[in-house]
Scaffold this motif. Sequence first.
Motif, PDB file in Angstrom:
ATOM      1  N   ARG A  26     113.170  -1.849  29.694  1.00 27.66           N
ATOM      2  CA  ARG A  26     114.264  -2.748  29.514  1.00 27.66           C
ATOM      3  C   ARG A  26     114.759  -3.360  30.710  1.00 27.66           C
ATOM      4  NH1 ARG A  26     119.303  -1.445  30.157  1.00 27.66           N
ATOM      5  NH2 ARG A  26     118.973   0.716  30.687  1.00 27.66           N
ATOM      6  N   LYS A  27     114.797  -2.474  31.943  1.00 28.04           N
ATOM      7  CA  LYS A  27     114.982  -3.220  33.077  1.00 28.04           C
ATOM      8  C   LYS A  27     114.232  -4.347  33.492  1.00 28.04           C
ATOM      9  CE  LYS A  27     118.123   0.566  34.758  1.00 28.04           C
ATOM     10  NZ  LYS A  27     118.422   1.381  35.917  1.00 28.04           N
ATOM     11  N   GLU A  28     113.267  -4.136  33.330  1.00 27.56           N
ATOM     12  CA  GLU A  28     112.024  -5.179  33.870  1.00 27.56           C
ATOM     13  C   GLU A  28     112.495  -6.554  32.709  1.00 27.56           C
ATOM     14  OE1 GLU A  28     108.182  -3.766  32.992  1.00 27.56           O
ATOM     15  OE2 GLU A  28     108.369  -2.420  34.965  1.00 27.56           O
ATOM     16  N   LYS A  29     112.797  -6.336  31.948  1.00 32.67           N
ATOM     17  CA  LYS A  29     113.174  -7.747  31.169  1.00 32.67           C
ATOM     18  C   LYS A  29     114.580  -8.006  30.974  1.00 32.67           C
ATOM     19  CE  LYS A  29     109.467  -7.385  27.436  1.00 32.67           C
ATOM     20  NZ  LYS A  29     108.945  -8.668  27.866  1.00 32.67           N
ATOM     21  N   ASN A  30     115.491  -7.066  31.947  1.00 31.84           N
ATOM     22  CA  ASN A  30     116.861  -7.491  32.162  1.00 31.84           C
ATOM     23  C   ASN A  30     117.517  -7.380  30.783  1.00 31.84           C
ATOM     24  OD1 ASN A  30     116.543  -8.031  34.950  1.00 31.84           O
ATOM     25  ND2 ASN A  30     115.541 -10.156  34.459  1.00 31.84           N
ATOM     26  N   LEU A  31     117.309  -6.682  30.057  1.00 26.30           N
ATOM     27  CA  LEU A  31     118.121  -6.411  28.814  1.00 26.30           C
ATOM     28  C   LEU A  31     119.141  -5.284  28.957  1.00 26.30           C
ATOM     29  CD1 LEU A  31     115.317  -6.399  26.187  1.00 26.30           C
ATOM     30  CD2 LEU A  31     116.677  -8.230  26.518  1.00 26.30           C
ATOM     31  N   THR A  32     120.472  -5.372  28.510  1.00 27.32           N
ATOM     32  CA  THR A  32     121.467  -4.405  28.446  1.00 27.32           C
ATOM     33  C   THR A  32     120.964  -3.451  27.320  1.00 27.32           C
ATOM     34  OG1 THR A  32     122.765  -5.357  27.010  1.00 27.32           O
ATOM     35  CG2 THR A  32     123.190  -6.019  29.428  1.00 27.32           C
ATOM     36  N   LEU A  33     121.716  -2.178  27.435  1.00 30.13           N
ATOM     37  CA  LEU A  33     121.355  -1.322  26.268  1.00 30.13           C
ATOM     38  C   LEU A  33     121.914  -2.138  24.720  1.00 30.13           C
ATOM     39  CD1 LEU A  33     122.888   1.795  27.994  1.00 30.13           C
ATOM     40  CD2 LEU A  33     120.629   1.456  27.099  1.00 30.13           C
ATOM     41  N   LYS A  34     123.004  -2.902  24.708  1.00 30.72           N
ATOM     42  CA  LYS A  34     123.477  -3.430  23.599  1.00 30.72           C
ATOM     43  C   LYS A  34     122.468  -4.517  23.086  1.00 30.72           C
ATOM     44  CE  LYS A  34     127.486  -5.588  21.695  1.00 30.72           C
ATOM     45  NZ  LYS A  34     128.811  -5.909  22.012  1.00 30.72           N
ATOM     46  N   GLU A  35     121.744  -5.307  24.190  1.00 28.17           N
ATOM     47  CA  GLU A  35     120.918  -5.993  23.728  1.00 28.17           C
ATOM     48  C   GLU A  35     119.569  -5.606  23.164  1.00 28.17           C
ATOM     49  OE1 GLU A  35     122.186  -9.766  26.954  1.00 28.17           O
ATOM     50  OE2 GLU A  35     120.726  -8.152  27.631  1.00 28.17           O
ATOM     51  N   LEU A  36     119.205  -4.535  23.740  1.00 23.29           N
ATOM     52  CA  LEU A  36     118.028  -3.845  23.170  1.00 23.29           C
ATOM     53  C   LEU A  36     118.277  -3.152  21.717  1.00 23.29           C
ATOM     54  CD1 LEU A  36     115.042  -2.804  23.694  1.00 23.29           C
ATOM     55  CD2 LEU A  36     115.954  -0.819  24.834  1.00 23.29           C
ATOM     56  N   ARG A  39     119.861  -3.110  15.164  1.00 20.11           N
ATOM     57  CA  ARG A  39     119.172  -2.055  14.345  1.00 20.11           C
ATOM     58  C   ARG A  39     119.735  -0.679  14.665  1.00 20.11           C
ATOM     59  NH1 ARG A  39     113.841  -1.688  12.699  1.00 20.11           N
ATOM     60  NH2 ARG A  39     113.611   0.269  11.737  1.00 20.11           N
ATOM     61  N   ILE A  40     120.279  -0.430  15.880  1.00 18.11           N
ATOM     62  CA  ILE A  40     120.794   0.996  16.175  1.00 18.11           C
ATOM     63  C   ILE A  40     122.010   0.698  17.206  1.00 18.11           C
ATOM     64  CG2 ILE A  40     119.129   2.395  15.895  1.00 18.11           C
ATOM     65  CD1 ILE A  40     118.269   2.267  18.857  1.00 18.11           C
ATOM     66  N   THR A  41     122.785   1.658  17.708  1.00 13.70           N
ATOM     67  CA  THR A  41     123.933   1.548  18.753  1.00 13.70           C
ATOM     68  C   THR A  41     123.221   1.616  20.282  1.00 13.70           C
ATOM     69  OG1 THR A  41     124.428   3.844  18.805  1.00 13.70           O
ATOM     70  CG2 THR A  41     125.438   2.530  17.125  1.00 13.70           C
ATOM     71  N   ALA A  42     124.093   1.183  21.178  1.00 15.32           N
ATOM     72  CA  ALA A  42     123.651   1.230  22.654  1.00 15.32           C
ATOM     73  C   ALA A  42     123.668   2.858  22.937  1.00 15.32           C
ATOM     74  CB  ALA A  42     124.838   0.252  23.349  1.00 15.32           C
ATOM     75  N   ALA A  43     124.510   3.512  22.396  1.00 18.35           N
ATOM     76  CA  ALA A  43     124.748   5.083  22.730  1.00 18.35           C
ATOM     77  C   ALA A  43     123.243   5.511  22.344  1.00 18.35           C
ATOM     78  CB  ALA A  43     125.965   5.281  21.995  1.00 18.35           C
ATOM     79  N   GLN A  44     122.791   5.367  21.093  1.00 20.04           N
ATOM     80  CA  GLN A  44     121.539   5.718  20.802  1.00 20.04           C
ATOM     81  C   GLN A  44     120.408   5.395  21.400  1.00 20.04           C
ATOM     82  OE1 GLN A  44     121.965   4.270  16.356  1.00 20.04           O
ATOM     83  NE2 GLN A  44     121.367   6.363  15.809  1.00 20.04           N
ATOM     84  N   ILE A  45     120.461   4.038  22.151  1.00 23.24           N
ATOM     85  CA  ILE A  45     119.461   3.930  23.274  1.00 23.24           C
ATOM     86  C   ILE A  45     119.420   4.699  24.370  1.00 23.24           C
ATOM     87  CG2 ILE A  45     118.578   2.133  24.687  1.00 23.24           C
ATOM     88  CD1 ILE A  45     117.563   1.390  21.788  1.00 23.24           C
ATOM     89  N   SER A  46     120.778   4.904  24.757  1.00 22.38           N
ATOM     90  CA  SER A  46     120.853   5.582  25.961  1.00 22.38           C
ATOM     91  C   SER A  46     120.448   6.966  25.674  1.00 22.38           C
ATOM     92  CB  SER A  46     122.496   5.573  26.250  1.00 22.38           C
ATOM     93  OG  SER A  46     122.750   6.602  27.328  1.00 22.38           O
ATOM     94  N   HIS A  47     120.553   7.694  24.727  1.00 26.13           N
ATOM     95  CA  HIS A  47     120.367   8.929  24.351  1.00 26.13           C
ATOM     96  C   HIS A  47     118.443   9.078  24.435  1.00 26.13           C
ATOM     97  CE1 HIS A  47     124.245  10.319  23.246  1.00 26.13           C
ATOM     98  NE2 HIS A  47     123.577  11.684  23.150  1.00 26.13           N
ATOM     99  N   ILE A  48     118.205   7.937  23.824  1.00 22.88           N
ATOM    100  CA  ILE A  48     116.322   7.855  23.778  1.00 22.88           C
ATOM    101  C   ILE A  48     115.946   7.882  25.049  1.00 22.88           C
ATOM    102  CG2 ILE A  48     114.547   6.547  23.217  1.00 22.88           C
ATOM    103  CD1 ILE A  48     116.099   5.732  20.583  1.00 22.88           C
TER     104      ILE A  48
END
Length: 430
Positions: free
Chosen positions: A14-24, A28-37
Amino acid sequence: MEILSLGEKIKKLRKEKNLTLKELAGDRITAAQISHIERDKSHTSYELLEYLGEKLDVSVDYLLETKEMQSKKLTDNMILKSEIYIKSNQIEKAEQEIKEVLSICEKYNLIENYGKCNFLLATINLKKGNNNDAVTNFEKSLHFFIKNNDKESIFKCYLNIGKVYMDEKFYNGAISHFNFAEEVLRESKIEDISIYQDLYSKISYCYIKLDQPQKSLDYIAKISELNRQGNSKEEVDVLVLRANNMLNTGKYEEAREYFDKALAILEKEENKTELAVIYLTIADTYRKMGNTEKFLEYSQIAYDIKKNDEDDYMINSLCNMIRAYIELGEFEIARKYCKIGLASSIKSRNRYNEYRVLKFYADIYKAQNNYEVAIEYISKCIDIVEGLNDTKILADLYIELGELYSGSSKEKELEYYQKGVFMYKNLDII
């Protein structure tokens, strides 16, 4: 290559593609869920992995790879790199790479690759001449190969330990390990004839050295039973083994017949090294028979074959020729070849061979009753041998030096005799 968990992979990509949690996360899911993953605090479904893989341009298989799977792939590649370093004679680089592999193997319990690393360390120690350390590494690798039931590697370990023992003239130990290797071959149902032939050749050779010609012949018979049609190398090995058996029982004419057959095969293939070995062995046969002229003839042939290679076979054939010319009283010719041998030894920085040639110079002057010059050469030999730490040769030289002083200085004669005798006593020779 880093070894990463699923969450670490997703965060890195995600960081290599310069994406925020919300953008990733998208719709589909929430930024919080991405953070947990990303913190490995949450499990994901296969469908979600497909979504994340598409967004991050990677396969689901890559995301699903565990740390153990990654570590296996990483160490597999590092081991291959180590093998390349070893074959390229970059020993220090190979050792450094293997140390890194071992630390990864210990962390992730990679039994198979831990065994491979010890096998490579054994190979490195063989190259360094550290035979004891090599055997220790082979035995360590055996432990892991047996755990992993890796029959091929188990066979290689037993075979290599046997070869080390054979080189060190511990023939009983060598035979034991060669027998273990044969058992593994049979259990594995390997049918490669050349492997059995090589193994039987080694066992037969060991029995020759143990002065058990009948057992040696038994293994030669086993080789003969194998199909060696079209395989000239194995045929040569068998012929040479038969010839050696004849030599050890004093059957010189029969031995020569087998050697002649082997030579006929090798001459067709123009295998210089093996051809030289055969000629040197024939030369040795004639030396045992007391035929100096034939000894010289075959040594000369071996020398002519190898004179441009400057290897051990060249220097051995050269030394044979020098010895023969001294015995025949052809001192000027002997000196000519001594000069060639000394130049070759100095060029290759082989101190043992340098000693051998200087000793021939001493023998020449001794045969001509020029004891003063002979003493000078024996003294040079002593200086070299002291650095080689070969007590037996050194003791012999002191005794010979004492003999040379017998007509000129009783004091020095006694001094060097005493030195030689003292060394013989420490070696349990007297």
